[in-house]
Design an enzyme around this catalytic site. Sequence first.
Site: not given
Length: 573
Positions: A271, A300, A318, A320, A322, A402, A448
């Site tokens: 992000c 992580r 990911q 991903d 946004h 979410k 997200h």
Amino acid sequence: MESFSSPMSDLKTMRHSAAHILAQAVVGLFPEARLGIGPATEDGFYYDFELPRPLSEDDLPQIEERMREIVSWNLPFVPEEVGKEKVKEMFDRQPYKQEIISELQGDRVTVYHQGDFYDLCRGPHLSRTSEIGPFKLLRTSGAYWRGDEKEPMLQRIYGTCFESQERLDLYLQNLAEAERRDHRRLGKELDLFSVHEGLVLWHPKGAIIRSLIEDFWRQEHLKRGYQLVYTPHILNQEVFQKSGHLAMYQEFLYPPMSLEGKEYRVKPMNCPGHIMIYQSRLRSYRDLPLRLAELGTVYRYERSGTLHGLLRVRGFTQDDAHIFCSPDQVESEISEAVKLCQFMLGSFGFEEYEFILSTRPEKYAGTLEMWGRAESQLQGALTNLGLSAALEEGGGVFYGPKVDIKLYDSLGRGWQGPTIQLDFNLPQRFEVGYIGPDGGEHQVVMIHRAVLGSMERFIACLTEHYGGAFPVWLSPTQAVIIPIADRHISYARGVEEEFKGRGVRVEVDARSERMNLKVREAILQRIPYILVVGDKEERAGTVSLRLRSGEDLGSKTLPELWQIIQPELKPCS
RNA sequence: GCCCGAGUGGCGCAAUGGUAGCGCAACCGAUUUGUAAUCGGUAGGGUGGGGGUUCGAAUCCCCCCUUGGGCUCCA
């Protein structure tokens, strides 16, 4: 209260009774055992104990034997209503039971007993021990009292129980089948990947699958108005201080790298990078919604005990994106994202899944008003699409509500895959805004989302879903040509060239081995098309086609073969 | 991270106190084969790492590492 009539609850009752018999057996063997709890679960039961010595799998047969004995005594399960003080006395040597008793409402408590074994229990139970169906103890493990790591670790015994031997055998067979489909096992057998301390190495065959999925993903995102970006793997840690990740997820972050007095961090999230791109210039409402997408690799530090194949790793990519939008665009953006999830999962053969809507947790950023609005927008988007979602009250992340989809592995364990999350935190912290039609600055709403989840987890589930027999378009090798004797190799090469030219991933198995062996190995490698060529085929200009299912389709001319293969080369959607 | 289990040649396994073996794979050779394992030969490890006990340790003890199951399903 549970109904007594449905077969499902009968099974649950029986398993719960089985758990009590297990406890009685364990207490018989270890009189000093302290009892935790022993419920029925989705596919069996367990009971937690504190014991004088660790249990191993080798103890299970003995415990099972004792259980059978108890069953044969045909003891009745007898409920009793007892005053709270009396119960405390009855369980005076059971500290865990004491804890439960003191938390119970009311002053009367139900206690069940079979023979001389008493347990605190709401019931219901079978009427006699002999009514219990065929059972089996499966494994032992550690489990914190109340699932809390600050509490003592108890020893858990898992077992299962069915109404008939056939059902039990079927269940055990399914377990064995699940083991054969395990992505870790297939990952090795098919040479797809290896994992070292939660970090994944993609071998050539796994890498081609991944890159095919990624290509597809990119194309579908471009079609839908996303813009692709790349962001660095490390950033000055100030960025993560500002985003709050550093404080919030400290224990999951890899330690900083220091150079020239600056501290850099490997990114745990994509992000901040996307926000930096958004903020690289002044944005107008005309720019919105702005959809930035990236197959972004993050790291992580997951706790060692939680790592699991490709399903929980420490470095993962990911899928991903946004979405930066104005408040009135939120609902339609969510709706489009949900549709994209459905499309993606469908394209990979996942037909059955469930949406889970998670609402405001106890600790949260933003205002109640924001949450209320966002939750109803999420719900609204789902409702408009005619979808229902299971509700998980308080299950949201601190920064927003979410919608998730769980993917299931071969053992039926659910893992969060696709997810669509609203974020109230970052736009505020980074002051992410746009100039509205009124000429004033407004805060953007950030969505997200990941429509697959992560490449690692998704491919793990995909592998188990197909048991390694990937659809043709994803198969690392789509066809193998097996010459019967060396004199057929040059004909085989000709066929290979022909199909390579048409974009088929085909190879010739020219080893000096017997055809039988090559066929066997091709099937074990789940190669969709097995083309055997010998004298007959060479003369006729054909191939003998066999599928990985074992089905023999006989002799095919090359144009016929192309008719069969061609439609399978693209994802069917 | 915590509890329990497991780590033996590339892979799958055997050897539980007497000095490491089998199958597959690899390599070499023979075989040229009609739909799920052709035959023969060769080489390869000192048993996850470190320390200890012992005349002697894959085997027993201690520490560490990796790995598997579990730590959510509320008497």
